[in-house]
Design a protein around this motif. Sequence first.
Motif, mmCIF file in Angstrom:
data_model
loop_
_atom_site.group_PDB
_atom_site.id
_atom_site.type_symbol
_atom_site.label_atom_id
_atom_site.label_comp_id
_atom_site.label_asym_id
_atom_site.label_seq_id
_atom_site.Cartn_x
_atom_site.Cartn_y
_atom_site.Cartn_z
ATOM 1 N N LYS A 64 0.895 -1.186 0.034
ATOM 2 C CA LYS A 64 -0.124 0.147 0.048
ATOM 3 C C LYS A 64 0.687 1.135 0.138
ATOM 4 O O LYS A 64 0.531 2.236 -0.801
ATOM 5 C CB LYS A 64 -0.814 -0.074 1.334
ATOM 6 N N ARG A 65 1.893 1.229 0.881
ATOM 7 C CA ARG A 65 2.793 2.471 0.914
ATOM 8 C C ARG A 65 3.596 2.628 -0.515
ATOM 9 O O ARG A 65 3.602 4.080 -0.690
ATOM 10 C CB ARG A 65 3.790 2.213 1.833
ATOM 11 N N PHE A 66 3.865 1.516 -1.013
ATOM 12 C CA PHE A 66 4.579 2.042 -2.444
ATOM 13 C C PHE A 66 3.719 2.055 -3.514
ATOM 14 O O PHE A 66 4.167 2.518 -4.523
ATOM 15 C CB PHE A 66 5.528 0.741 -2.669
ATOM 16 N N GLY A 67 2.332 2.263 -3.558
ATOM 17 C CA GLY A 67 1.390 2.384 -4.435
ATOM 18 C C GLY A 67 1.308 1.228 -5.529
ATOM 19 O O GLY A 67 0.864 1.493 -6.569
ATOM 20 N N ILE A 68 1.723 0.049 -4.953
ATOM 21 C CA ILE A 68 1.459 -1.301 -5.899
ATOM 22 C C ILE A 68 0.165 -1.273 -5.974
ATOM 23 O O ILE A 68 -0.531 -1.521 -5.086
ATOM 24 C CB ILE A 68 2.539 -2.130 -5.405
ATOM 25 N N GLU A 69 -0.527 -1.512 -7.213
ATOM 26 C CA GLU A 69 -1.705 -1.431 -7.488
ATOM 27 C C GLU A 69 -2.273 -3.054 -7.836
ATOM 28 O O GLU A 69 -3.240 -3.441 -7.739
ATOM 29 C CB GLU A 69 -2.278 -0.751 -8.414
ATOM 30 N N THR A 70 -1.085 -3.789 -8.438
ATOM 31 C CA THR A 70 -1.405 -5.203 -9.128
ATOM 32 C C THR A 70 -0.395 -6.200 -8.521
ATOM 33 O O THR A 70 0.877 -5.907 -8.455
ATOM 34 C CB THR A 70 -1.118 -4.906 -10.581
ATOM 35 N N VAL A 71 -0.920 -7.124 -7.977
ATOM 36 C CA VAL A 71 -0.042 -8.306 -7.510
ATOM 37 C C VAL A 71 -0.345 -9.570 -8.345
ATOM 38 O O VAL A 71 -1.536 -9.878 -8.488
ATOM 39 C CB VAL A 71 -0.281 -8.510 -6.143
ATOM 40 N N CYS A 72 0.758 -9.923 -9.165
ATOM 41 C CA CYS A 72 0.616 -11.229 -10.079
ATOM 42 C C CYS A 72 1.161 -12.391 -9.195
ATOM 43 O O CYS A 72 2.071 -12.357 -8.646
ATOM 44 C CB CYS A 72 1.464 -11.088 -11.213
ATOM 45 N N THR A 73 0.374 -13.551 -9.466
ATOM 46 C CA THR A 73 0.726 -14.705 -8.684
ATOM 47 C C THR A 73 0.403 -15.833 -9.235
ATOM 48 O O THR A 73 -0.589 -16.097 -9.955
ATOM 49 C CB THR A 73 0.007 -14.736 -7.233
ATOM 50 N N VAL A 74 1.214 -17.188 -8.933
ATOM 51 C CA VAL A 74 0.671 -18.453 -9.111
ATOM 52 C C VAL A 74 0.526 -18.795 -7.687
ATOM 53 O O VAL A 74 1.589 -18.888 -7.029
ATOM 54 C CB VAL A 74 1.529 -19.338 -9.974
ATOM 55 N N PRO A 75 -0.665 -18.995 -6.972
ATOM 56 C CA PRO A 75 -0.698 -19.113 -5.616
ATOM 57 C C PRO A 75 0.069 -20.280 -4.959
ATOM 58 O O PRO A 75 0.317 -21.258 -5.771
ATOM 59 C CB PRO A 75 -2.307 -19.434 -5.395
ATOM 60 N N ASP A 76 0.477 -19.847 -3.754
ATOM 61 C CA ASP A 76 1.367 -20.913 -3.142
ATOM 62 C C ASP A 76 0.938 -20.732 -1.721
ATOM 63 O O ASP A 76 0.508 -19.769 -1.018
ATOM 64 C CB ASP A 76 2.744 -20.457 -3.086
ATOM 65 N N GLY A 77 0.658 -21.860 -0.854
ATOM 66 C CA GLY A 77 0.383 -21.890 0.431
ATOM 67 C C GLY A 77 1.162 -21.090 1.379
ATOM 68 O O GLY A 77 0.271 -20.353 2.288
ATOM 69 N N GLY A 78 2.462 -20.983 1.352
ATOM 70 C CA GLY A 78 3.106 -19.795 2.109
ATOM 71 C C GLY A 78 2.563 -18.303 1.744
ATOM 72 O O GLY A 78 2.984 -17.445 2.482
ATOM 73 N N LEU A 79 1.922 -18.172 0.600
ATOM 74 C CA LEU A 79 1.797 -16.586 0.479
ATOM 75 C C LEU A 79 0.102 -16.608 0.751
ATOM 76 O O LEU A 79 -0.483 -15.367 0.525
ATOM 77 C CB LEU A 79 1.631 -16.339 -1.315
ATOM 78 N N THR A 80 -0.596 -17.492 1.009
ATOM 79 C CA THR A 80 -2.177 -17.391 1.281
ATOM 80 C C THR A 80 -2.443 -16.350 2.150
ATOM 81 O O THR A 80 -3.502 -15.546 1.589
ATOM 82 C CB THR A 80 -2.662 -18.982 1.855
#
Length: 174
Positions: A16-32
């Motif tokens: 949020k602080r860096f103004g990142i608007e999009t997160v791309c992912t191939v989901p992983d349990g550690g990132l849930t």
Amino acid sequence: MTASHDWSADVFAEIKRFGIETVCTVPDGGLTRLLNKVGDDPDLRLITLSTEEESMGVVTGQWLGGKRAMVAMQSSGVGNCINALGFPAIMRAPCPMLVTMRGQWGEFNPWQVQMGRCCEAVLEAIGVKCFPVDKAEEVGETFAGAAALAFNGGFSTAVLISQRVIGAKGFGQE
């Protein structure tokens, strides 16, 4: 394992602080946890990919369109991205990556070991500045430093979150 600290909340605050608007992912349990926070935020866009290398086009396209994006993936997906990492590099598009490591401490799955062992070296060889993290309470600040380097200089960076932080998986888990 040091995962008692919620590093995903720290990273989410930095997104949020860096103004990142999009997160791309191939989901992983550690990132849930992190991906759920991103998906629940109406100001953020979570793009679930078919394969990790697609993220390089998204990140670069977002940058060229005046927006900020990042990649969140597991270390096994890093191998899929090596050739595609040339795209953001040649365009000087920032490509901050958050990588949950496999093939390290307590790994049950032997085919994860090779990429886990060489992930940092392979990324560094292609020009990605890597920041390994072994403590949950350091993930957020490390991501902030890597994101600053990426966005200020047009570089690809990767925060490599140790398996000690995310925890070893057992057979039958993601």
